[in-house]
Design a protein around this motif. Structure first.
Motif, PDB file in Angstrom:
ATOM      1  N   ILE A   1     -11.143  33.067  53.934  1.00  0.00           N
ATOM      2  CA  ILE A   1     -10.202  32.952  52.824  1.00  0.00           C
ATOM      3  C   ILE A   1      -9.141  31.885  53.129  1.00  0.00           C
ATOM      4  CG2 ILE A   1      -8.272  34.157  51.689  1.00  0.00           C
ATOM      5  CD1 ILE A   1     -10.879  34.899  50.469  1.00  0.00           C
ATOM      6  N   LEU A   2      -8.880  31.017  52.151  1.00  0.00           N
ATOM      7  CA  LEU A   2      -7.784  30.059  52.211  1.00  0.00           C
ATOM      8  C   LEU A   2      -6.658  30.607  51.350  1.00  0.00           C
ATOM      9  CD1 LEU A   2      -9.836  26.768  51.668  1.00  0.00           C
ATOM     10  CD2 LEU A   2      -9.069  27.736  53.841  1.00  0.00           C
ATOM     11  N   THR A   3      -5.497  30.793  51.936  1.00  0.00           N
ATOM     12  CA  THR A   3      -4.408  31.429  51.194  1.00  0.00           C
ATOM     13  C   THR A   3      -3.095  30.688  51.428  1.00  0.00           C
ATOM     14  OG1 THR A   3      -3.209  33.503  50.872  1.00  0.00           O
ATOM     15  CG2 THR A   3      -3.937  33.041  53.090  1.00  0.00           C
ATOM     16  N   GLY A   4      -2.219  30.723  50.439  1.00  0.00           N
ATOM     17  CA  GLY A   4      -0.907  30.119  50.577  1.00  0.00           C
ATOM     18  C   GLY A   4      -0.043  30.920  51.536  1.00  0.00           C
ATOM     19  N   GLN A   5       0.963  30.262  52.086  1.00  0.00           N
ATOM     20  CA  GLN A   5       1.868  30.963  52.996  1.00  0.00           C
ATOM     21  C   GLN A   5       2.526  32.137  52.271  1.00  0.00           C
ATOM     22  OE1 GLN A   5       4.336  27.606  54.302  1.00  0.00           O
ATOM     23  NE2 GLN A   5       3.534  27.905  56.366  1.00  0.00           N
ATOM     24  N   GLY A   6       2.699  33.220  52.992  1.00  0.00           N
ATOM     25  CA  GLY A   6       3.328  34.395  52.396  1.00  0.00           C
ATOM     26  C   GLY A   6       2.347  35.333  51.733  1.00  0.00           C
ATOM     27  N   ASN A   7       1.055  34.967  51.726  1.00  0.00           N
ATOM     28  CA  ASN A   7       0.047  35.811  51.090  1.00  0.00           C
ATOM     29  C   ASN A   7      -0.829  36.531  52.116  1.00  0.00           C
ATOM     30  OD1 ASN A   7       0.869  35.170  48.530  1.00  0.00           O
ATOM     31  ND2 ASN A   7      -0.533  33.451  48.317  1.00  0.00           N
ATOM     32  N   VAL A   8      -0.257  36.777  53.285  1.00  0.00           N
ATOM     33  CA  VAL A   8      -1.037  37.409  54.353  1.00  0.00           C
ATOM     34  C   VAL A   8      -1.539  38.788  53.932  1.00  0.00           C
ATOM     35  CG1 VAL A   8      -0.972  38.277  56.722  1.00  0.00           C
ATOM     36  CG2 VAL A   8       0.135  36.111  56.162  1.00  0.00           C
ATOM     37  N   GLY A   9      -0.709  39.510  53.196  1.00  0.00           N
ATOM     38  CA  GLY A   9      -1.122  40.834  52.725  1.00  0.00           C
ATOM     39  C   GLY A   9      -2.367  40.763  51.865  1.00  0.00           C
ATOM     40  N   LEU A  10      -2.412  39.748  50.995  1.00  0.00           N
ATOM     41  CA  LEU A  10      -3.592  39.564  50.155  1.00  0.00           C
ATOM     42  C   LEU A  10      -4.799  39.154  50.993  1.00  0.00           C
ATOM     43  CD1 LEU A  10      -2.033  37.677  47.087  1.00  0.00           C
ATOM     44  CD2 LEU A  10      -2.648  40.094  47.257  1.00  0.00           C
ATOM     45  N   ALA A  11      -4.542  38.336  52.017  1.00  0.00           N
ATOM     46  CA  ALA A  11      -5.632  37.896  52.883  1.00  0.00           C
ATOM     47  C   ALA A  11      -6.241  39.079  53.634  1.00  0.00           C
ATOM     48  CB  ALA A  11      -5.133  36.845  53.866  1.00  0.00           C
ATOM     49  N   VAL A  12      -5.385  39.983  54.092  1.00  0.00           N
ATOM     50  CA  VAL A  12      -5.875  41.186  54.769  1.00  0.00           C
ATOM     51  C   VAL A  12      -6.726  42.019  53.807  1.00  0.00           C
ATOM     52  CG1 VAL A  12      -5.182  43.373  55.820  1.00  0.00           C
ATOM     53  CG2 VAL A  12      -4.004  41.264  56.453  1.00  0.00           C
ATOM     54  N   GLN A  13      -6.287  42.096  52.577  1.00  0.00           N
ATOM     55  CA  GLN A  13      -7.056  42.796  51.545  1.00  0.00           C
ATOM     56  C   GLN A  13      -8.440  42.148  51.389  1.00  0.00           C
ATOM     57  OE1 GLN A  13      -5.011  42.855  47.789  1.00  0.00           O
ATOM     58  NE2 GLN A  13      -6.634  43.955  46.733  1.00  0.00           N
ATOM     59  N   ALA A  14      -8.458  40.820  51.443  1.00  0.00           N
ATOM     60  CA  ALA A  14      -9.729  40.097  51.323  1.00  0.00           C
ATOM     61  C   ALA A  14     -10.632  40.366  52.521  1.00  0.00           C
ATOM     62  CB  ALA A  14      -9.465  38.601  51.192  1.00  0.00           C
ATOM     63  N   MET A  15     -10.026  40.466  53.709  1.00  0.00           N
ATOM     64  CA  MET A  15     -10.833  40.753  54.895  1.00  0.00           C
ATOM     65  C   MET A  15     -11.472  42.132  54.797  1.00  0.00           C
ATOM     66  SD  MET A  15      -8.518  39.011  57.900  1.00  0.00           S
ATOM     67  CE  MET A  15      -9.656  39.399  59.233  1.00  0.00           C
ATOM     68  N   LYS A  16     -10.754  43.067  54.218  1.00  0.00           N
ATOM     69  CA  LYS A  16     -11.331  44.398  54.004  1.00  0.00           C
ATOM     70  C   LYS A  16     -12.505  44.336  53.031  1.00  0.00           C
ATOM     71  CE  LYS A  16      -7.114  47.069  54.950  1.00  0.00           C
ATOM     72  NZ  LYS A  16      -6.059  47.941  54.369  1.00  0.00           N
ATOM     73  N   ALA A  17     -12.493  43.302  52.169  1.00  0.00           N
ATOM     74  CA  ALA A  17     -13.574  43.148  51.183  1.00  0.00           C
ATOM     75  C   ALA A  17     -14.720  42.294  51.723  1.00  0.00           C
ATOM     76  CB  ALA A  17     -13.025  42.525  49.897  1.00  0.00           C
ATOM     77  N   GLY A  18     -14.621  41.889  52.995  1.00  0.00           N
ATOM     78  CA  GLY A  18     -15.752  41.183  53.589  1.00  0.00           C
ATOM     79  C   GLY A  18     -15.469  39.823  54.181  1.00  0.00           C
ATOM     80  N   ALA A  19     -14.245  39.295  54.006  1.00  0.00           N
ATOM     81  CA  ALA A  19     -13.931  38.005  54.598  1.00  0.00           C
ATOM     82  C   ALA A  19     -13.848  38.134  56.120  1.00  0.00           C
ATOM     83  CB  ALA A  19     -12.613  37.464  54.054  1.00  0.00           C
ATOM     84  N   LEU A  20     -14.330  37.126  56.823  1.00  0.00           N
ATOM     85  CA  LEU A  20     -14.287  37.155  58.282  1.00  0.00           C
ATOM     86  C   LEU A  20     -12.881  36.883  58.798  1.00  0.00           C
ATOM     87  CD1 LEU A  20     -15.768  37.139  61.066  1.00  0.00           C
ATOM     88  CD2 LEU A  20     -15.993  34.667  60.771  1.00  0.00           C
ATOM     89  N   ASP A  21     -12.165  35.978  58.125  1.00  0.00           N
ATOM     90  CA  ASP A  21     -10.857  35.540  58.613  1.00  0.00           C
ATOM     91  C   ASP A  21     -10.115  34.907  57.443  1.00  0.00           C
ATOM     92  OD1 ASP A  21      -8.759  34.952  60.307  1.00  0.00           O
ATOM     93  OD2 ASP A  21     -10.048  34.116  61.877  1.00  0.00           O
TER      94      ASP A  21
END
Length: 204
Positions: A79-99
């Motif tokens: 996942i490529l995410t803007g700064q400050g969106n770490v919470g959303l990125a973690v949500q994406a990792m739970k949905a299958g993203a590796l990093d």
């Protein structure tokens, strides 16, 4: 070995930057998509590869893409995410993203994560190949040979298996020899590994 990487981002500048950075790798095939919807429209026909996926896009978001793919094993998403969106990125990792990688990204960090994703993809591919190979061997067994194998897996002796199947111990020995030959193994432990790899019987 040729590796395929898919860039899915609605920002033309980001796609161009990623393409330029990744192009230094001669072994990479790079394909770009301007939206999650465009990628999903072709996903079933695509070769396996690493997926650089923007989180926020018009139409299907990065999370929508992940949910649609549902961990099918063909792609390893980052996942490529803007700064400050770490919470959303973690949500994406739970949905299958590796990093996930925060924008603006460091080139070295990006390449390190991409290399890790390809290592994961290749390991998964090797594991899938082993399962397919084991399943093909198990498929060669007759129903009776499969019954004998199940008895062996459950720790039963030839005599007990013979009693349960209402056949002679000598016949069990013949089935056992036949299944070992068909599975291309020399020992019971090797036969069990093939059976477990094929998912024929649960390990617990």
């Amino acid at each position: 070995m040729t590796r395929t990487i898919y860039i899915v981002d609605d920002d033309d500048a980001v796609r161009a930057s990623l393409h330029s950075l990744l192009s230094v790798r001669a072994d990479l095939v790079i394909r770009s998509y301007r939206s999650g919807d465009a990628f999903l429209a072709e996903a079933k026909e695509l070769d396996s590869g690493v997926l650089l996926l923007d989180f926020h896009m018009p139409g299907a978001s990065g999370l929508d893409v992940l949910h649609t793919l549902d961990g099918n094993g063909t792609f390893v998403p980052i996942i490529l995410t803007g700064q400050g969106n770490v919470g959303l990125a973690v949500q994406a990792m739970k949905a299958g993203a590796l990093d996930f990688i925060e924008k603006p990204y460091e080139a070295d960090q990006l390449m390190q994560v991409v290399d890790g994703a390809f290592a994961r993809l290749e390991a998964d591919t090797d594991a899938a190949a082993r399962v397919d190979q084991a399943s093909a061997k198990i498929a060669r067994l007759s129903p009776r040979e499969t019954d004998v194998l199940k008895g062996l897996i459950e720790g039963r002796s030839n005599k007990v298996i013979a009693y349960e199947l209402d056949i002679s111990p000598r016949t069990v020995e013949i089935y056992r020899a036949n299944l070992m030959e068909k599975l291309e193994v020399r020992s019971l432990s090797e036969a069990l590994r093939v059976a477990f790899a094929a998912g024929l019987f649960p390990k617990d």
